[in-house]
Design an enzyme around this catalytic site. Structure first.
Site, PDB file in Angstrom:
ATOM      1  N   SER A  35       0.869  -1.181   0.000  1.00 33.05           N
ATOM      2  CA  SER A  35       0.000   0.000   0.000  1.00 33.05           C
ATOM      3  C   SER A  35       0.902   1.226   0.000  1.00 33.05           C
ATOM      4  O   SER A  35       1.733   1.379   0.904  1.00 33.05           O
ATOM      5  CB  SER A  35      -0.871   0.044   1.258  1.00 33.05           C
ATOM      6  N   TYR A  36       0.735   2.089  -0.996  1.00 34.29           N
ATOM      7  CA  TYR A  36       1.559   3.290  -1.112  1.00 34.29           C
ATOM      8  C   TYR A  36       0.771   4.496  -0.624  1.00 34.29           C
ATOM      9  O   TYR A  36      -0.442   4.584  -0.821  1.00 34.29           O
ATOM     10  CB  TYR A  36       1.979   3.499  -2.561  1.00 34.29           C
ATOM     11  N   TYR A  37       1.498   5.430  -0.023  1.00 31.50           N
ATOM     12  CA  TYR A  37       0.885   6.618   0.571  1.00 31.50           C
ATOM     13  C   TYR A  37       1.533   7.871   0.019  1.00 31.50           C
ATOM     14  O   TYR A  37       2.730   7.882  -0.277  1.00 31.50           O
ATOM     15  CB  TYR A  37       1.020   6.580   2.104  1.00 31.50           C
TER      16      TYR A  37
END
Length: 177
Positions: A35-37
């Site tokens: 999961s990229y933020y």
């Protein structure tokens, strides 16, 4: 740590055969859910940085990747630490970070001399090889990149075939097609 890394598309069966012929040692198969933020104070896509939570086989890590350091490879400074996935996600969201994208893949990890080789099957994208050499800050990035490309030439992969975009960038491009 500086991660000198080169990625290219490949046929995994051909790559496995070459690794076997070269005497590479199979380490493990991993399932990655990343999961990229994106930060509230700057856009990581435009600053060429990445912040992700990676869940890998019941372990979770927070990873920050700095800007690419050369024009050929995906060499970056990288920091990683174990975290609790749900708590870290909640902290980031509470601080104004937003989830930007998801990348899911199966990875076979091999070791040959100083190389760490990953054969990746990435959802939505296909099959890739990533070859990595770890370096200390101040080391010769070009020399290590050249060593990686010499290795990749055995698969018929040339420097022009390398992909500097991250899997996230490639997934996001697929979404707009």
């Amino acid at each position: 740590m500086i991660e000198v890394e080169v990625k290219a598309r490949t046929d995994l069966e051909t790559a496995r055969k070459m690794l076997e012929d070269e005497g590479a040692r199979f380490i493990e198969t991993e399932h990655h859910f990343d999961s990229y933020y994106n930060a509230p104070h700057r856009d990581f896509a435009s600053t060429d940085e990445a912040l992700r939570i990676r869940s890998r086989d019941n372990k979770t890590f927070l990873t920050y990747k700095g800007k690419k350091m050369d024009s050929v490879s995906k060499t970056r400074e990288e920091f990683e630490t174990p975290v609790d996935s749900e708590n870290m996600r909640n902290i980031l969201l509470s601080l104004g970070f937003r989830e930007y994208g998801i990348v899911e893949k199966e990875r076979e990890v091999y070791k040959l001399d100083d190389f760490v080789i990953a054969l990746d099957s990435v959802e939505q994208l296909g099959e890739f090889i990533e070859v990595e050499l770890e370096s200390e800050p101040g080391s010769d990035i070009e020399h290590n990149s050249s060593k990686i490309f010499e290795f990749l030439n055995k698969l018929g992969i040339e420097e022009k075939d390398s992909i500097r975009k991250s899997y996230l960038e490639l997934v996001m491009e697929e979404k707009v097609k």
